[in-house]
Design an enzyme around this catalytic site. Sequence first.
Site, PDB file in Angstrom:
ATOM      1  CB  CYS A  52      -1.188   0.019   0.909  1.00  0.00           C
ATOM      2  SG  CYS A  52      -1.574   1.705   1.408  1.00  0.00           S
ATOM      3  CB  CYS A  55       1.234   1.191   4.667  1.00  0.00           C
ATOM      4  SG  CYS A  55      -0.331  -0.054   4.875  1.00  0.00           S
ATOM      5  CG  ASP A  78       3.498  11.567  -5.206  1.00  0.00           C
ATOM      6  OD1 ASP A  78       4.220  12.038  -4.730  1.00  0.00           O
ATOM      7  OD2 ASP A  78       3.029   9.643  -4.433  1.00  0.00           O
ATOM      8  CG  HIS A 115      -3.622  -1.239   4.476  1.00  0.00           C
ATOM      9  ND1 HIS A 115      -3.267  -0.752   3.714  1.00  0.00           N
ATOM     10  CD2 HIS A 115      -4.631  -1.830   3.903  1.00  0.00           C
ATOM     11  CE1 HIS A 115      -4.132  -0.523   2.256  1.00  0.00           C
ATOM     12  NE2 HIS A 115      -4.937  -2.357   2.632  1.00  0.00           N
ATOM     13  CG  ASN A 155     -13.631  10.301  -4.301  1.00  0.00           C
ATOM     14  OD1 ASN A 155     -14.664  11.023  -3.885  1.00  0.00           O
ATOM     15  ND2 ASN A 155     -12.688  10.166  -5.374  1.00  0.00           N
ATOM     16  CG  HIS A 166      -4.045   3.600   4.007  1.00  0.00           C
ATOM     17  ND1 HIS A 166      -2.972   2.580   4.607  1.00  0.00           N
ATOM     18  CD2 HIS A 166      -4.322   4.453   5.098  1.00  0.00           C
ATOM     19  CE1 HIS A 166      -2.314   3.215   5.850  1.00  0.00           C
ATOM     20  NE2 HIS A 166      -3.269   4.545   5.900  1.00  0.00           N
ATOM     21  CD  GLN A 170      -7.803  12.921  -3.544  1.00  0.00           C
ATOM     22  OE1 GLN A 170      -7.216  13.713  -4.862  1.00  0.00           O
ATOM     23  NE2 GLN A 170      -8.246  11.018  -4.242  1.00  0.00           N
ATOM     24  CG  HIS A 300     -23.288  18.555   1.166  1.00  0.00           C
ATOM     25  ND1 HIS A 300     -24.568  18.768   0.510  1.00  0.00           N
ATOM     26  CD2 HIS A 300     -22.186  19.861   0.395  1.00  0.00           C
ATOM     27  CE1 HIS A 300     -24.444  20.320   0.176  1.00  0.00           C
ATOM     28  NE2 HIS A 300     -23.486  20.629   0.326  1.00  0.00           N
ATOM     29  CE1 TYR A 318     -36.926  13.841 -16.257  1.00  0.00           C
ATOM     30  CE2 TYR A 318     -35.761  13.912 -13.650  1.00  0.00           C
ATOM     31  CZ  TYR A 318     -36.812  14.545 -14.423  1.00  0.00           C
ATOM     32  OH  TYR A 318     -37.415  15.593 -14.543  1.00  0.00           O
TER      33      TYR A 318
END
Length: 348
Positions: A52, A55, A78, A115, A155, A166, A170, A300, A318
């Site tokens: 990861c 980590c 990055d 993690h 996210n 993990h 952002q 939100h 729709y």
Amino acid sequence: METFEFTEHSHRRYNALTGEWVLVSPHRTKRPWQGKVEKPPVDDRPEYDPKCYLCPGNERIGGEKNPEYKDVYVFQNDFSALVPDIPDGDFIKGDLFRAESERGFCKVICFSPRHDLTIPEMEVDAIKKVVDLWQKEYKEIGGLDYINHVQIFENKGDIMGCSNPHPHGQIWAQTSVPGEPAKESIKQKEYFEKHGKTLLEDYVAEELASGERVLVENDHFVALVPFWANWPFETMIISKKAKQSLAELNEEEKLALADAYKKLTVMYDNLFEVSFPYSAGIHQAPTDGKDYPEWHLHMHFYPPLLRSASVKKFMVGYEMMANPQRDITAEQAAEKLRALPTVHFKEQ
Ligand code: H2U
Ligand code: ZN
């Protein structure tokens, strides 16, 4: 003819924050489901994953090594979508072609060295450190003269396009105020000029009085399903008092925000007994140095799941061509969430 009941009859609801509408069709919840059914993802993450890139101690794709961090950790993305060293300039051709240079930068925040954890599984004190870091970053980044907007977001879940389980979020900071907060700016300003109070101060007071859509309440924050929710289990965390931004929160208020964030996401995980995916983000005042008395801090949560861990709502057809539409009402969604145990299902 019978009288209109918004619990039964199709109607549209006004989003006071954006000025947009959502179509609500409560009668449609009875329709059979023959669409896509996927198996819920198995969550068997280790505490530490050597592969990861978030980590502690591991190398990132850019070659840099993460320190052995103990609580939260922030670094420059990055693969930043925005970079600071862009010359000023534009491209304008008549009324139809317009482009402007945009400066900014992007950061990644690790919420925990573990993690295998997520916000609902973390201790409130540990989540408070995330809030502390958000506040510090908002102040520092927002203080830069070319940064007028700081977007903090999370996210969660691969179906939300999250690249790594993990726990992390952002920050994207830039010169202009992007679309969503810009819409809310207009509506909040109109309201403040008319009533001399923030739109969300009045909204929260009304919601607390009725209680119908309220999920979590502590001394300083409320989590609720907004009256105008688009996503099936869309929610907001709103400060009870008018606060322009995270910068105005004291220690007790930051702890209260961490508490609401945890309680809400525990409800989410308990709904289908999975790590509940969502996109969450904080909306607050621009950072151009001006005063924004109309701006009211809120967060939100837009989760895509609809009726199980595998059946998600698609904003297509729709929704793409006209405006969002939902079947279960905001009140029904709130009732379902409120009925859930307050202890995380993994700990029950
Ligand atoms: P998600 O929140 O969508 O998973 O994105 C994680 C971010 O981490 C993504 O924007 C960045 C990606 O650019 N990243 C790094 O900065 N370094 C890495 O080594 C891998 C991913
Ligand atoms: Zn990890």
